[in-house]
Write a protein that holds these residues in place. Sequence first.
Motif, short mmCIF file in Angstrom:
data_model
loop_
_atom_site.label_atom_id
_atom_site.label_comp_id
_atom_site.label_asym_id
_atom_site.label_seq_id
_atom_site.Cartn_x
_atom_site.Cartn_y
_atom_site.Cartn_z
N LEU A 339 3.08 -2.40 5.83
CA LEU A 339 3.38 -1.96 4.79
C LEU A 339 4.53 -1.61 4.89
O LEU A 339 5.69 -1.04 5.32
CB LEU A 339 2.58 -0.62 4.82
CG LEU A 339 1.58 -0.40 3.83
CD1 LEU A 339 0.55 0.59 4.49
CD2 LEU A 339 0.95 -1.82 3.44
N CYS A 340 5.37 -2.63 3.54
CA CYS A 340 6.92 -2.65 2.78
C CYS A 340 7.11 -1.50 1.89
O CYS A 340 5.98 -2.06 1.17
CB CYS A 340 6.82 -3.59 3.06
SG CYS A 340 7.21 -4.61 4.84
N ILE A 341 8.16 -1.39 1.08
CA ILE A 341 8.77 -0.63 0.52
C ILE A 341 9.76 -1.62 -0.22
O ILE A 341 11.01 -2.42 0.72
CB ILE A 341 9.60 0.28 0.04
CG1 ILE A 341 8.13 1.45 1.00
CG2 ILE A 341 10.29 1.16 -0.53
CD1 ILE A 341 8.96 3.00 1.15
N SER A 342 9.53 -2.42 -1.78
CA SER A 342 10.51 -3.69 -2.03
C SER A 342 11.85 -2.46 -2.41
O SER A 342 11.81 -1.67 -2.85
CB SER A 342 9.95 -4.14 -3.37
OG SER A 342 9.67 -2.34 -4.85
N GLU A 343 12.94 -3.65 -2.64
CA GLU A 343 13.99 -2.79 -2.68
C GLU A 343 14.31 -2.16 -4.17
O GLU A 343 14.81 -1.39 -4.51
CB GLU A 343 15.31 -3.68 -1.83
CG GLU A 343 16.67 -2.93 -1.93
CD GLU A 343 16.56 -2.37 -0.81
OE1 GLU A 343 17.16 -1.73 -1.16
OE2 GLU A 343 16.73 -2.81 -0.06
N THR A 344 14.08 -3.05 -4.48
CA THR A 344 14.08 -2.72 -5.96
C THR A 344 12.83 -2.14 -6.66
O THR A 344 12.92 -0.93 -8.11
CB THR A 344 13.84 -4.46 -7.08
OG1 THR A 344 12.26 -4.51 -6.87
CG2 THR A 344 14.29 -5.04 -6.75
N SER A 345 12.45 -1.13 -5.26
CA SER A 345 11.29 0.22 -6.07
C SER A 345 12.34 0.85 -6.98
O SER A 345 12.90 1.69 -6.27
CB SER A 345 10.55 0.91 -5.78
OG SER A 345 9.83 1.91 -5.09
N LYS A 346 11.55 1.61 -7.87
CA LYS A 346 12.03 2.91 -8.10
C LYS A 346 11.34 4.42 -7.94
O LYS A 346 12.38 5.56 -8.27
CB LYS A 346 12.27 3.28 -9.96
CG LYS A 346 13.58 1.61 -10.23
CD LYS A 346 13.55 1.80 -11.76
CE LYS A 346 14.20 0.99 -12.26
NZ LYS A 346 14.60 -0.42 -12.63
N VAL A 347 10.42 4.02 -7.20
CA VAL A 347 10.27 5.51 -6.51
C VAL A 347 9.79 5.89 -5.21
O VAL A 347 8.79 5.94 -3.82
CB VAL A 347 8.14 5.34 -7.33
CG1 VAL A 347 8.78 5.95 -8.85
CG2 VAL A 347 7.56 4.02 -6.81
N LYS A 348 10.91 4.53 -4.57
CA LYS A 348 10.35 4.60 -2.49
C LYS A 348 10.56 5.75 -1.94
O LYS A 348 9.60 5.59 -1.20
CB LYS A 348 12.23 4.31 -2.79
CG LYS A 348 12.61 2.85 -2.88
CD LYS A 348 14.27 2.57 -2.32
CE LYS A 348 14.80 1.59 -2.52
NZ LYS A 348 14.72 0.80 -3.69
#
Length: 459
Positions: A339-348
Amino acid sequence: MKRFVKKGMCLGLAGMMMAGLAACGSSQGSTDAGQTAAAEATTAAAGTQSSAEGEPVTIKFTWWGNQSRHEYTQQMLDKYTELHPNVTFEALPNGWDGYFDKLSTQAASGSMPDVVAMDYLYITTYAKNNSIADLQPYVDNGTIDVSAISEDVLNSGNIDGKLAGIVGSTGSLAVGYNPAVFEEAGIEVPNANGDWTWDDFVAKAKEVKEKTGKLGVTSTGVVDDTNLFNFWVRQHGAQLFSDDKKSLGYDDDQIMVDYLDMWKDLMDAGAAANPDEYAQIQTLGQEASPVVTGDAGMINENNNYASKLSSVNENLEITIPPVSESNPKAMWNKPGYFLCISETSKVKDEAARFIDWFINSEEANEIMMAERGVPSSSKVREFLVNSGKMNEKQTEMFAYADTVLNYSSTAPAPDPIGIAEVGESFKNNAYQAFYGQMSSADAAAAFRKEANDILSRNN
């Protein structure tokens, strides 16, 4: 012939775009004051924005799988919203086929979902072009608890010092099969008497065809990616990629020639699906695929095959893939998914909390019931074993994970940048050999040239 989108090109563009973007996110404080301060410090260092406790948040989450996986994952999302009413989800389920084509396009446009299921094949590419965020700050501040994940497993998501993904499960290659087909053929099931070889595998597939008229094995999916070929190369005492990732790691093209010839021989005998038949099989979905419905004997798959399809056929089985006498420990225990988080996410920050819950919580794993593979968390494994709720196939999958250790050695490193293009070249050249448009020797030589060009250009 099916062609793939050139993912490497898209991802390269994504890397250039991401370099110019500042990371944004939300931050919700911990219940512990000290942890809150640490979290805020880490968030500030990461350049994210904080938001008030309980502020409404929508998390976009994408994953691959079959319909059963989509349904229970939605139940998990509903449970998380029940526990955290401020959080809602935009669910983006996909099948495996085309999943990374879509993801590469999203990466190139800066529109990747917040939480992304990632495969071992591609995590290096997405990490190095900065499409996915470093999760180490969320481990350091306690948002994501990795204390029950072994160091070796956890480090499989560490790419050049960046924790690009959290391993959700471990898995390994397997041969799935339908015992009823072998009973119909009047022959023993695969690997009935202990270790078996590729010659045994071929003989079984042909015997099923001869005695039932059914496919012995479904796949030309054996060239959809390089996973099974990687295993084959390791069985020949080599590695698929060089240590520096700038070229193939094996020198003898006969290794690939023999692989292609084996599968072409099975196709020519009608014992394995040819490319056209395989394309039709892919449209059916996993639940209606030939092995499940009793129209084929075997499939090259992963250790969770029987478990994930037990709701539609509880009699499916798995066994160890054919063993090489020269290198009987060519298997490896690989991450089932990250499971990864996108660098562009605004809800990290909220995405990180969700990942922690997904990986570690009893609520989540009681719904998932190890369908995605053997859970990476030892606490979750213990909980499931002691719950009394695991079905026979789930229990067998856990036992299989122990069996695999007898056939395993050190896992290969995550695949290099450019793996999507390498995989496309592998499939396209293999298909030309299967269609008789070139010899297996020419296909192996063409793949070597193309793969080495791709690898040297990207690594």
